[in-house]
Design an enzyme around this catalytic site. Structure first.
Site, PDB file in Angstrom:
ATOM      1  N   HIS A  69      31.047   0.091  -4.830  1.00 44.65           N
ATOM      2  CA  HIS A  69      32.397  -0.491  -4.473  1.00 44.65           C
ATOM      3  C   HIS A  69      32.386   0.028  -3.004  1.00 44.65           C
ATOM      4  O   HIS A  69      32.769   1.424  -2.945  1.00 44.65           O
ATOM      5  CB  HIS A  69      33.437  -0.492  -5.491  1.00 44.65           C
ATOM      6  CG  HIS A  69      34.639  -0.733  -4.625  1.00 44.65           C
ATOM      7  ND1 HIS A  69      34.822  -1.961  -4.014  1.00 44.65           N
ATOM      8  CD2 HIS A  69      35.842  -0.376  -4.813  1.00 44.65           C
ATOM      9  CE1 HIS A  69      36.039  -1.804  -3.502  1.00 44.65           C
ATOM     10  NE2 HIS A  69      36.616  -0.998  -3.787  1.00 44.65           N
ATOM     11  N   HIS A  98      40.163  -6.297   0.971  1.00 42.01           N
ATOM     12  CA  HIS A  98      39.793  -5.052   0.232  1.00 42.01           C
ATOM     13  C   HIS A  98      38.478  -4.564   0.674  1.00 42.01           C
ATOM     14  O   HIS A  98      38.325  -3.821   1.413  1.00 42.01           O
ATOM     15  CB  HIS A  98      40.021  -5.249  -1.429  1.00 42.01           C
ATOM     16  CG  HIS A  98      39.681  -4.072  -2.097  1.00 42.01           C
ATOM     17  ND1 HIS A  98      40.388  -3.924  -3.166  1.00 42.01           N
ATOM     18  CD2 HIS A  98      39.188  -3.001  -1.789  1.00 42.01           C
ATOM     19  CE1 HIS A  98      40.256  -2.741  -3.801  1.00 42.01           C
ATOM     20  NE2 HIS A  98      39.355  -2.002  -2.959  1.00 42.01           N
ATOM     21  N   GLU A 132      39.678   2.256  -9.989  1.00 45.07           N
ATOM     22  CA  GLU A 132      38.707   1.113 -10.313  1.00 45.07           C
ATOM     23  C   GLU A 132      37.928   0.846 -11.451  1.00 45.07           C
ATOM     24  O   GLU A 132      37.233  -0.030 -11.526  1.00 45.07           O
ATOM     25  CB  GLU A 132      38.081   0.564  -8.915  1.00 45.07           C
ATOM     26  CG  GLU A 132      39.066   0.565  -7.844  1.00 45.07           C
ATOM     27  CD  GLU A 132      39.808  -0.756  -7.495  1.00 45.07           C
ATOM     28  OE1 GLU A 132      40.083  -1.270  -8.784  1.00 45.07           O
ATOM     29  OE2 GLU A 132      40.183  -1.045  -6.650  1.00 45.07           O
ATOM     30  N   TYR A 135       7.902 -12.046  -3.771  1.00 48.13           N
ATOM     31  CA  TYR A 135       7.682 -11.174  -2.839  1.00 48.13           C
ATOM     32  C   TYR A 135       8.531  -9.982  -2.804  1.00 48.13           C
ATOM     33  O   TYR A 135       8.136  -8.880  -1.866  1.00 48.13           O
ATOM     34  CB  TYR A 135       7.330 -11.842  -1.315  1.00 48.13           C
ATOM     35  CG  TYR A 135       6.246 -12.606  -1.228  1.00 48.13           C
ATOM     36  CD1 TYR A 135       5.019 -12.419  -1.251  1.00 48.13           C
ATOM     37  CD2 TYR A 135       6.774 -14.008  -1.144  1.00 48.13           C
ATOM     38  CE1 TYR A 135       4.041 -13.281  -1.206  1.00 48.13           C
ATOM     39  CE2 TYR A 135       5.552 -14.990  -0.952  1.00 48.13           C
ATOM     40  CZ  TYR A 135       4.304 -14.727  -1.076  1.00 48.13           C
ATOM     41  OH  TYR A 135       3.506 -15.513  -1.109  1.00 48.13           O
ATOM     42  N   HIS A 145      34.203   0.195   0.981  1.00 48.81           N
ATOM     43  CA  HIS A 145      34.963  -0.560   1.988  1.00 48.81           C
ATOM     44  C   HIS A 145      34.564  -0.664   3.583  1.00 48.81           C
ATOM     45  O   HIS A 145      35.300  -0.074   4.506  1.00 48.81           O
ATOM     46  CB  HIS A 145      36.320   0.420   2.117  1.00 48.81           C
ATOM     47  CG  HIS A 145      37.482   0.401   0.855  1.00 48.81           C
ATOM     48  ND1 HIS A 145      38.638   0.872   1.084  1.00 48.81           N
ATOM     49  CD2 HIS A 145      37.265  -0.234  -0.351  1.00 48.81           C
ATOM     50  CE1 HIS A 145      39.065   0.744  -0.243  1.00 48.81           C
ATOM     51  NE2 HIS A 145      38.379   0.210  -0.992  1.00 48.81           N
ATOM     52  N   TYR A 151      19.126 -16.373   5.803  1.00 47.16           N
ATOM     53  CA  TYR A 151      18.609 -16.471   4.419  1.00 47.16           C
ATOM     54  C   TYR A 151      18.817 -15.302   3.558  1.00 47.16           C
ATOM     55  O   TYR A 151      18.729 -15.380   2.361  1.00 47.16           O
ATOM     56  CB  TYR A 151      17.101 -16.827   4.508  1.00 47.16           C
ATOM     57  CG  TYR A 151      16.038 -15.584   4.840  1.00 47.16           C
ATOM     58  CD1 TYR A 151      16.031 -15.132   6.176  1.00 47.16           C
ATOM     59  CD2 TYR A 151      15.555 -14.988   3.999  1.00 47.16           C
ATOM     60  CE1 TYR A 151      15.232 -14.017   6.458  1.00 47.16           C
ATOM     61  CE2 TYR A 151      14.701 -13.901   4.290  1.00 47.16           C
ATOM     62  CZ  TYR A 151      14.606 -13.333   5.508  1.00 47.16           C
ATOM     63  OH  TYR A 151      13.810 -12.342   5.719  1.00 47.16           O
TER      64      TYR A 151
END
Ligand SMILES: [Zn+2]
Length: 214
Positions: free
Chosen positions: A94, A157, A75, A211, A96, A115
């Site tokens: 990355h 993926h 990748e 913050y 999984h 949020y």
């Protein structure tokens, strides 16, 4: 040289932590960080626990240049593309991770149902269009979905998250996994989440700026 050694060790440690968290079953996923005008990235097909700092691959961000003596993660293209496009990205993970991967198989973005979706930098966490792993097409899709964001889902993926440090990138990937878990729980319960509107997510972004995370 000392700095490079420290970063190599940090890349390996992040991979091991990713595995401990259950985000990298059977050596899936990969980790990288920026170094000078290039990047350090985990090698392909080596379990994190067996990866030595010297196995981490140093490579250019230029797609045309490949190291001759080592094989980076398959990748590497999206890692290199993110560093080229996003100056604030100094580390990428990355994963999984299970719930985020499950959601990605439905090709669903995560809306602002909570949020902390704002931690990824916007009003949702997009799901990048599907393309075969390791391809330039996937790298292009990822860049599009990352517009204004620090994390994305990859269709069918997993997850990509970046940050100023490896620790921050992994923390953000953990937030994405936790959000995906809660979002899936709501959907499985048949509940309709109330989505926070853009004005509220703007206030959330300002509070994060003021913050930090809370
Ligand atoms: Zn993957």
């Amino acid at each position: 040289m000392k700095e490079e050694r420290r970063l190599r060790e940090a890349v390996v440690a992040t991979g091991i932590e990713m595995e401990r968290l259950g985000f990298a079953v059977a050596k899936s996923g990969n980790v990288s960080c920026r170094i000078g005008s290039g990047m350090l990235i985990t090698p392909t097909a080596l379990p994190y626990a067996k990866t030595r700092p010297e196995d981490v691959v140093l490579m250019s961000l230029d797609a045309g240049e490949m190291p001759t003596d080592a094989t980076p993660s398959s990748e590497w293209r999206f890692h290199a593309a993110i560093y080229r496009a996003q100056p604030e990205a100094d580390a990428i993970v990355h994963t999984h991770s299970p719930h985020a991967s499950a959601l990605s198989c439905a090709r669903r973005s995560i809306p602002a149902f909570h949020y902390t979706v704002g931690l990824a930098g916007g009003t949702d966490i997009r799901c990048a269009d599907y393309a075969t792993f390791g391809t330039q097409e996937l790298a292009d899709n990822v860049l599009r979905a990352l517009e204004g964001r620090r994390a994305v889902l990859l269709a069918n993926h997993g997850v990509i998250a970046f940050g100023p440090t490896l620790e921050r990138a992994l923390t953000l990937a953990s937030e994405v996994e936790s959000l995906a878990q809660r979002y899936l729980a709501l959907l499985s319960a048949g509940l309709e989440p109330v989505i926070l509107d853009e004005a509220e997510m703007q206030r959330v972004a300002e509070q994060f700026h003021r913050y930090g995370r809370d």
